[in-house]
Write an enzyme that holds these catalytic residues in place. Structure first.
Site, PDB file in Angstrom:
ATOM      1  N   TYR A 122      33.506  38.807  14.930  1.00 52.28           N
ATOM      2  CA  TYR A 122      32.697  37.696  13.670  1.00 52.28           C
ATOM      3  C   TYR A 122      32.106  38.823  12.684  1.00 52.28           C
ATOM      4  O   TYR A 122      31.876  37.380  11.806  1.00 52.28           O
ATOM      5  CB  TYR A 122      31.818  37.225  15.025  1.00 52.28           C
ATOM      6  N   TYR A 124      58.601  46.059  28.094  1.00 59.43           N
ATOM      7  CA  TYR A 124      58.046  46.720  27.782  1.00 59.43           C
ATOM      8  C   TYR A 124      58.071  47.736  28.626  1.00 59.43           C
ATOM      9  O   TYR A 124      57.570  49.300  28.533  1.00 59.43           O
ATOM     10  CB  TYR A 124      56.836  46.308  27.852  1.00 59.43           C
ATOM     11  N   ASP A 125      58.072  47.469  30.425  1.00 64.63           N
ATOM     12  CA  ASP A 125      57.555  49.008  31.516  1.00 64.63           C
ATOM     13  C   ASP A 125      58.642  50.132  30.776  1.00 64.63           C
ATOM     14  O   ASP A 125      58.867  51.004  31.157  1.00 64.63           O
ATOM     15  CB  ASP A 125      58.349  48.250  32.411  1.00 64.63           C
ATOM     16  N   LYS A 170      29.775  30.117  17.953  1.00 62.32           N
ATOM     17  CA  LYS A 170      29.488  31.165  19.252  1.00 62.32           C
ATOM     18  C   LYS A 170      29.893  31.236  20.531  1.00 62.32           C
ATOM     19  O   LYS A 170      29.341  30.951  20.846  1.00 62.32           O
ATOM     20  CB  LYS A 170      27.954  30.915  18.359  1.00 62.32           C
ATOM     21  N   CYS A 184      26.723  18.908  64.349  1.00 63.20           N
ATOM     22  CA  CYS A 184      27.377  18.356  66.085  1.00 63.20           C
ATOM     23  C   CYS A 184      26.191  19.367  67.040  1.00 63.20           C
ATOM     24  O   CYS A 184      26.420  19.210  68.288  1.00 63.20           O
ATOM     25  CB  CYS A 184      28.765  17.961  66.158  1.00 63.20           C
ATOM     26  N   LYS A 237      22.736  25.817  18.027  1.00 66.91           N
ATOM     27  CA  LYS A 237      22.719  25.811  19.157  1.00 66.91           C
ATOM     28  C   LYS A 237      24.104  24.872  20.013  1.00 66.91           C
ATOM     29  O   LYS A 237      23.238  23.297  19.117  1.00 66.91           O
ATOM     30  CB  LYS A 237      22.132  26.421  20.157  1.00 66.91           C
ATOM     31  N   GLU A 279      31.903  29.060  12.624  1.00 66.16           N
ATOM     32  CA  GLU A 279      33.054  30.158  13.886  1.00 66.16           C
ATOM     33  C   GLU A 279      32.065  29.179  14.893  1.00 66.16           C
ATOM     34  O   GLU A 279      31.367  29.428  14.236  1.00 66.16           O
ATOM     35  CB  GLU A 279      33.704  31.299  13.518  1.00 66.16           C
ATOM     36  N   CYS A 307      25.292  23.775  64.671  1.00 60.97           N
ATOM     37  CA  CYS A 307      26.067  23.091  63.342  1.00 60.97           C
ATOM     38  C   CYS A 307      24.836  21.697  63.069  1.00 60.97           C
ATOM     39  O   CYS A 307      24.453  21.219  64.360  1.00 60.97           O
ATOM     40  CB  CYS A 307      27.310  22.729  64.149  1.00 60.97           C
ATOM     41  N   ASP A 319      57.920  41.623  30.508  1.00 59.90           N
ATOM     42  CA  ASP A 319      57.425  42.725  31.247  1.00 59.90           C
ATOM     43  C   ASP A 319      58.824  44.072  31.324  1.00 59.90           C
ATOM     44  O   ASP A 319      58.176  45.032  31.018  1.00 59.90           O
ATOM     45  CB  ASP A 319      56.848  42.363  32.744  1.00 59.90           C
ATOM     46  N   GLU A 320      59.880  43.527  31.554  1.00 58.30           N
ATOM     47  CA  GLU A 320      60.916  44.386  31.992  1.00 58.30           C
ATOM     48  C   GLU A 320      60.710  45.176  30.685  1.00 58.30           C
ATOM     49  O   GLU A 320      60.655  46.894  30.121  1.00 58.30           O
ATOM     50  CB  GLU A 320      61.860  43.589  32.192  1.00 58.30           C
ATOM     51  N   ASP A 378      29.417  33.508  23.559  1.00 59.91           N
ATOM     52  CA  ASP A 378      28.334  33.657  24.914  1.00 59.91           C
ATOM     53  C   ASP A 378      28.995  34.798  25.594  1.00 59.91           C
ATOM     54  O   ASP A 378      29.925  34.277  26.251  1.00 59.91           O
ATOM     55  CB  ASP A 378      28.300  32.391  25.631  1.00 59.91           C
ATOM     56  N   CYS A 387      34.239  18.048  65.730  1.00 59.97           N
ATOM     57  CA  CYS A 387      32.739  17.689  64.934  1.00 59.97           C
ATOM     58  C   CYS A 387      33.018  16.697  64.238  1.00 59.97           C
ATOM     59  O   CYS A 387      33.582  16.631  63.283  1.00 59.97           O
ATOM     60  CB  CYS A 387      31.856  19.294  63.746  1.00 59.97           C
ATOM     61  N   GLU A 445      32.591  39.637  19.190  1.00 58.80           N
ATOM     62  CA  GLU A 445      32.162  39.161  20.759  1.00 58.80           C
ATOM     63  C   GLU A 445      32.672  39.832  21.506  1.00 58.80           C
ATOM     64  O   GLU A 445      34.327  39.091  21.685  1.00 58.80           O
ATOM     65  CB  GLU A 445      31.456  38.151  21.101  1.00 58.80           C
ATOM     66  N   SER A 462      20.209  40.233  14.320  1.00 59.59           N
ATOM     67  CA  SER A 462      21.065  38.809  15.157  1.00 59.59           C
ATOM     68  C   SER A 462      20.545  37.548  14.340  1.00 59.59           C
ATOM     69  O   SER A 462      20.406  38.021  12.894  1.00 59.59           O
ATOM     70  CB  SER A 462      19.084  38.814  16.553  1.00 59.59           C
ATOM     71  N   LEU A 463      20.728  36.310  14.913  1.00 60.71           N
ATOM     72  CA  LEU A 463      20.433  35.433  14.384  1.00 60.71           C
ATOM     73  C   LEU A 463      19.423  34.125  14.472  1.00 60.71           C
ATOM     74  O   LEU A 463      18.685  34.303  15.235  1.00 60.71           O
ATOM     75  CB  LEU A 463      21.774  34.446  13.954  1.00 60.71           C
ATOM     76  N   CYS A 483      31.157  26.026  62.144  1.00 61.88           N
ATOM     77  CA  CYS A 483      30.957  25.440  63.457  1.00 61.88           C
ATOM     78  C   CYS A 483      32.816  25.682  63.510  1.00 61.88           C
ATOM     79  O   CYS A 483      33.354  24.575  63.014  1.00 61.88           O
ATOM     80  CB  CYS A 483      31.124  24.068  62.849  1.00 61.88           C
TER      81      CYS A 483
END
Ligand code: IVH
Length: 652
Positions: A217, A33-34, A110, A401, A304, A108, A398, A30-31, A112, A419, A165, A79-80, A414
């Protein structure tokens, strides 16, 4: 820095980022990169006319728009057609082979999420457009640029549309919803909605904070000449995109079905949500010949996975009281089979959530079961209401109790420490996996022991006798002895398990480990300063620990005497020096390697951490120090150079 150096720095940064985000395999710290990023910003500040589009600074998420313009896709987004089982797959294959009997397939996952079209011109990302109605969508380029898995610039210079996606990894989804729950904000129903919602933020800094991932995709308009889709996609991945976790070329029914079964069985293991597998004809020429119906390509279908969302009805809403006293509503629903698991209850998180979603008893609802997560109600189907549904009343007492509840909006609590529900759940928690991991001491058994008055606190577990257990219903000699042995085995556990088993609010597994490691048995005497100096500890955690110890010191000591947890190796106490007990950050290059200096400081009792915060005591900088030094100065943290550090420890 001159222009050539600037260009080189940008391409180096992009190479680091590609390995980090796309390949998940960092090649720079990170260093480093920074530091480079800092140099690039400095150059751009002085040469704003010369900023190149590939510069990572162009991903900045600080653009706020007042709405999105519409934009046309260069070629339509289709669409599929869906197929749901082996028989339908066979029918689809027969239909496809009739059009061309020689084709093979590229399969491959699908994903979501939300579909996105990227347009690159002259190798530069010029537009990011949501799917919309397939011909035109919303122009969300500023937001899209914040997604680190989308290259701003690619090697391919001809005009190219890349479709894919945008998804939110499940872990990230849980993180965001947890934050929203704590902030009393409405929860996202599922990662798909969260991804779509995050993409359409008017403030791109919100999109940037969501860690979205883009998975390509396919392509739209393109001048690529590959004969096979599989080759075309490998080319696309090689331009700097993330490849799907699994993909295969399949010959026919058997191979497709086998690949599908494998993907389905591993579905939970993937970092992102999958809702099926996409099957595409691999030969581009055959794809073109087959063409499209009004809605779908003829050369592709979505096979699906069984739904993990189902419609059911809320029969009742019950209240559960957890070990911390938090009262959570749970919906009891008509038993519903979701992928082989009969779901009968769904979590509702809290009453604000019920009110926001307006969930009533008798409502038809959509429930989602995903992995090990407790099923949840994601939507009420209000249009199915008959008018007989009953609204849920926010409780004031509650359910166990009957003591008055503390109502803090999101949290209903509660406050009665004795209790029954709180005590039973604390014992269950005490015995659970991340705590003492006592085999065979699950919910039912704890309840039975509690109700028989044999165990009224965790301490009582350790004085249980065989005779007492044998007197209980369903307890034969073997089972009873096994339980006693398991309880006995908890003795001598690791120290962090002991701390975790106490169930201190805000102190979970990780925090328990830190405490065990930092203080061992001395954790009960740690001061607020010492606690907040620990990595990951804030005020709230420290106060919670201190309060717990204040109230329960005797019990903690008694339990410790029974359990005799193994304290982790304690560090040798360092001699007094200016760095002892201090939080230190190193930056820039020094006369010795970073690790050597870190070790030396640690042996002096310092805690060397990676990033600067208000809590840092010192930032020690070497040559070419980067953004950490700036940040430290901005926060008013003491910054000293290597020579000063050495002079401070001379003679120690
Ligand atoms: S191909 C030619 N492949 O599913 C048709 N779509 O129902 C283009 N999706 O809108 C789609 N993963 O957003 C394709 N591996 C994948 C996909 C995928 C997810 C989405 C996509 C599309 C919808 C189609």
């Amino acid at each position: 820095m001159n222009y050539q150096e600037y260009e080189k720095a940008v391409s180096e940064l992009n190479r680091y980022a590609y390995h980090y985000y796309v390949l998940d395999n960092p090649i720079a710290t990170d260093e480093e990169y920074d530091k480079l990023y800092h140099d690039v910003i400095a150059y751009e500040a002085a040469n704003s006319h010369a900023i190149i589009p590939a510069s990572p600074t162009q991903r900045v998420g600080d653009v706020v728009s007042d709405g999105f313009a519409k934009a046309k896709h260069l070629s339509r987004m289709w669409s599929l057609e869906d197929v749901f089982d082996a028989e339908e797959l066979q029918a689809w294959l027969t239909k496809t082979y009739k059009l061309d009997s020689n084709v093979t397939f590229y399969c491959e996952p699908k994903f979501d999420g939300a579909s996105l079209n990227l347009i690159y011109e002259n190798g530069v990302l010029t537009q990011g457009i949501t799917r919309g109605d397939g011909s035109e969508g919303e122009l969300i380029t500023q937001n899209v640029k914040t997604i680190r898995t989308i290259p701003l610039v690619i090697e391919h210079k001809e005009r190219l549309e890349i479709r894919g996606e945008v998804v939110l990894y499940k872990e990230e989804f849980e993180r965001i919803n947890k934050e929203r729950l704590e902030a009393g904000e409405p929860l996202f129903a599922n990662p798909r909605n969260a991804a779509a919602g995050s993409l359409r933020q008017l403030d791109s800094s919100i999109t940037a904070s969501r860690n979205l991932v883009f998975l390509p995709y396919g392509v739209g308009e393109n001048t690529l000449e590959h004969k096979l889709l599989s080759e075309k996609m490998e080319y696309i991945y090689s331009l700097g995109f993330r490849a799907p976790p699994q993909r295969a070329k399949c010959q026919g029914f058997e191979e497709i079905q086998a690949f599908y079964e494998q993907m389905k069985s591993e579905r939970e293991k993937y970092a992102m949500m999958l809702d099926g597998m996409v099957i595409k004809v691999d030969q581009i020429a055959a794809q073109i010949d087959m063409g499209y119906t009004v809605k779908n390509p003829r050369f592709s279908c979505a096979y699906k996975f069984p739904a993990i969302e189902k419609v059911t009805r809320v029969k009742e809403i019950i209240l559960q009281v957890g070990r911390t006293g938090a009262v959570t509503p749970v919906a009891i629903v008509e038993p519903t089979d979701i992928e082989g698991v009969i779901v009968e209850r769904a979590t509702l998180h809290n009453f604000d959530e019920i009110e926001r979603k307006d969930i009533r008893i008798g409502d038809s609802v959509i429930i989602l079961r995903s992995g090990d997560v407790i099923p949840k109600i994601i939507k009420v189907l209000q249009e199915r209401r008959s008018g007989d549904e009953v609204a849920v009343v926010r409780p004031t007492h509650c359910p166990v109790c009957d003591s008055e509840l503390l109502d803090e909006g999101v949290l209903l609590k509660c406050q009665n420490l004795t209790c029954d529900a709180r005590v039973v759940n604390s014992i269950i928690y005490f015995a659970s996996k991340p705590c003492l991991n006592i085999d065979g001491l699950g919910d039912k058994i704890v309840e039975a022991l509690y109700n028989a008055h044999l165990v009224r606190s965790v301490k009582d577990l350790f004085s249980l006798t065989l005779e007492e257990l044998l007197a209980l219903e369903g307890f034969k000699e073997k089972k009873s002895q096994k339980l006693l042995d398991a309880i006995e085995k908890a003795k001598g556990c690791e120290y962090h398990r002991f701390i975790n088993s106490l169930g201190i609010e805000h102190i979970g597994e990780v925090a328990s480990k830190t405490l065990a490691c930092e203080f061992g048995a001395g954790f009960i005497d740690a001061t607020k300063e010492q606690i907040t100096a620990c990595e990951g500890f804030g005020q709230e955690m420290a106060e919670s620990l201190l309060e717990f110890v204040r109230v329960n010191r005797e019990t903690i000591l008694e339990l410790e005497a029974i359990l005799m947890p193994k304290a982790p190796a304690q560090r040798v106490e360092a001699k007094e020096n200016p760095f002892k007990g201090k939080s230190v950050v190193l930056t820039g290059s020094m006369s010795q390697s970073r690790d050597t200096i870190k070790e030396m400081l640690e042996s002096l009792g310092a805690k060397v951490v990676g990033s600067v915060s208000k809590k840092s005591d010192f930032v020690i900088y070497g040559e070419d120090a980067g953004s950490k030094l700036d940040k430290a100065q901005a926060l008013g943290v003491a910054c000293i150079d290597e020579a000063t550090m050495r002079s401070m420890i001379e003679g120690v």
